[in-house]
Design a protein around this motif. Structure first.
Motif, PDB file in Angstrom:
ATOM      1  N   SER A   1       0.824  -1.202   0.000  1.00 28.31           N
ATOM      2  CA  SER A   1       0.000   0.000   0.000  1.00 28.31           C
ATOM      3  C   SER A   1       0.857   1.250   0.000  1.00 28.31           C
ATOM      4  O   SER A   1       1.812   1.374   0.764  1.00 28.31           O
ATOM      5  CB  SER A   1      -0.893  -0.006   1.246  1.00 28.31           C
ATOM      6  N   ALA A   2       0.491   2.187  -0.856  1.00 33.51           N
ATOM      7  CA  ALA A   2       1.215   3.461  -0.916  1.00 33.51           C
ATOM      8  C   ALA A   2       0.911   4.320   0.304  1.00 33.51           C
ATOM      9  O   ALA A   2       1.630   5.265   0.592  1.00 33.51           O
ATOM     10  CB  ALA A   2       0.833   4.206  -2.191  1.00 33.51           C
ATOM     11  N   THR A   3      -0.148   3.972   1.051  1.00 32.34           N
ATOM     12  CA  THR A   3      -0.528   4.750   2.227  1.00 32.34           C
ATOM     13  C   THR A   3       0.266   4.346   3.458  1.00 32.34           C
ATOM     14  O   THR A   3       0.167   5.003   4.481  1.00 32.34           O
ATOM     15  CB  THR A   3      -2.028   4.575   2.537  1.00 32.34           C
TER      16      THR A   3
ATOM     17  N   PRO B   1      -2.372  -4.243   4.656  1.00 30.96           N
ATOM     18  CA  PRO B   1      -3.444  -4.674   3.754  1.00 30.96           C
ATOM     19  C   PRO B   1      -4.695  -5.047   4.547  1.00 30.96           C
ATOM     20  O   PRO B   1      -4.606  -5.413   5.717  1.00 30.96           O
ATOM     21  CB  PRO B   1      -2.869  -5.910   3.065  1.00 30.96           C
ATOM     22  N   PRO B   2      -5.851  -4.983   3.914  1.00 28.25           N
ATOM     23  CA  PRO B   2      -7.085  -5.383   4.592  1.00 28.25           C
ATOM     24  C   PRO B   2      -7.098  -6.896   4.830  1.00 28.25           C
ATOM     25  O   PRO B   2      -6.295  -7.625   4.232  1.00 28.25           O
ATOM     26  CB  PRO B   2      -8.183  -4.955   3.621  1.00 28.25           C
TER      27      PRO B   2
ATOM     28  N   SER C   1       1.368 -13.396   4.612  1.00 27.01           N
ATOM     29  CA  SER C   1       0.997 -12.657   5.823  1.00 27.01           C
ATOM     30  C   SER C   1      -0.440 -12.143   5.787  1.00 27.01           C
ATOM     31  O   SER C   1      -1.114 -12.123   6.812  1.00 27.01           O
ATOM     32  CB  SER C   1       1.967 -11.498   6.063  1.00 27.01           C
ATOM     33  N   ALA C   2      -0.951 -11.758   4.619  1.00 29.15           N
ATOM     34  CA  ALA C   2      -2.339 -11.277   4.534  1.00 29.15           C
ATOM     35  C   ALA C   2      -3.316 -12.401   4.868  1.00 29.15           C
ATOM     36  O   ALA C   2      -4.320 -12.180   5.549  1.00 29.15           O
ATOM     37  CB  ALA C   2      -2.630 -10.705   3.156  1.00 29.15           C
ATOM     38  N   ALA C   3      -3.029 -13.615   4.410  1.00 29.30           N
ATOM     39  CA  ALA C   3      -3.899 -14.762   4.706  1.00 29.30           C
ATOM     40  C   ALA C   3      -3.830 -15.158   6.176  1.00 29.30           C
ATOM     41  O   ALA C   3      -4.832 -15.554   6.761  1.00 29.30           O
ATOM     42  CB  ALA C   3      -3.526 -15.949   3.822  1.00 29.30           C
ATOM     43  N   ARG C   4      -2.649 -15.034   6.753  1.00 32.02           N
ATOM     44  CA  ARG C   4      -2.486 -15.390   8.173  1.00 32.02           C
ATOM     45  C   ARG C   4      -3.040 -14.323   9.104  1.00 32.02           C
ATOM     46  O   ARG C   4      -3.236 -14.566  10.293  1.00 32.02           O
ATOM     47  CB  ARG C   4      -1.005 -15.599   8.492  1.00 32.02           C
ATOM     48  N   GLY C   5      -3.274 -13.136   8.566  1.00 31.98           N
ATOM     49  CA  GLY C   5      -3.783 -12.046   9.395  1.00 31.98           C
ATOM     50  C   GLY C   5      -2.695 -11.304  10.157  1.00 31.98           C
ATOM     51  O   GLY C   5      -2.991 -10.582  11.098  1.00 31.98           O
TER      52      GLY C   5
ATOM     53  N   ALA D   1      -0.246  -9.329   8.519  1.00 33.32           N
ATOM     54  CA  ALA D   1       0.396  -8.356   7.631  1.00 33.32           C
ATOM     55  C   ALA D   1       0.642  -7.052   8.381  1.00 33.32           C
ATOM     56  O   ALA D   1      -0.138  -6.659   9.242  1.00 33.32           O
ATOM     57  CB  ALA D   1      -0.480  -8.097   6.406  1.00 33.32           C
ATOM     58  N   GLN D   2       1.730  -6.414   8.054  1.00 31.04           N
ATOM     59  CA  GLN D   2       2.125  -5.151   8.668  1.00 31.04           C
ATOM     60  C   GLN D   2       2.028  -4.029   7.641  1.00 31.04           C
ATOM     61  O   GLN D   2       1.844  -4.277   6.454  1.00 31.04           O
ATOM     62  CB  GLN D   2       3.574  -5.250   9.172  1.00 31.04           C
ATOM     63  N   ALA D   3       2.180  -2.807   8.089  1.00 33.94           N
ATOM     64  CA  ALA D   3       2.234  -1.674   7.166  1.00 33.94           C
ATOM     65  C   ALA D   3       3.336  -1.937   6.146  1.00 33.94           C
ATOM     66  O   ALA D   3       4.429  -2.366   6.506  1.00 33.94           O
ATOM     67  CB  ALA D   3       2.512  -0.381   7.928  1.00 33.94           C
ATOM     68  N   GLY D   4       3.015  -1.749   4.885  1.00 30.49           N
ATOM     69  CA  GLY D   4       3.975  -1.983   3.823  1.00 30.49           C
ATOM     70  C   GLY D   4       4.009  -3.405   3.301  1.00 30.49           C
ATOM     71  O   GLY D   4       4.709  -3.685   2.334  1.00 30.49           O
TER      72      GLY D   4
END
Length: 75
Positions: free
Chosen positions: A7-9, A13-14, A40-44, A46-49
């Motif tokens: 994410s550029a923000t 990630p959601p 990491s997104a599937a595992r829940g 995920a961190q910023a970036g």
């Protein structure tokens, strides 16, 4: 395998269900029959970036169109 850019923000990630909801129209448009989130997104955790790792199964081989699909997912 597709990889959506971080994410550029600078936000994480959601959650995976939200990723699926957001990408559902794109999947229908490009003939993606199955889209899986892993990492990491599937595992829940995920961190910023963090990026979002995806595996897509297509009805028909997309050829070079895969580049445009990947760019669409990164937006």
């Amino acid at each position: 395998m597709l990889n959506a850019a971080p994410s550029a923000t600078g936000m994480a990630p959601p959650p995976a269900p939200e990723i699926a909801r957001r990408l559902a129209p794109l999947c229908r448009r490009h003939g993606i029959e199955r889209l899986e989130v892993f990492g990491s997104a599937a595992r829940g955790d995920a961190q910023a970036g963090s990026d979002v790792d995806l595996i897509a199964s297509f009805r028909e081989h997309p050829g070079l169109q895969i580049v445009a699909i990947e760019e669409s997912m990164a937006e």
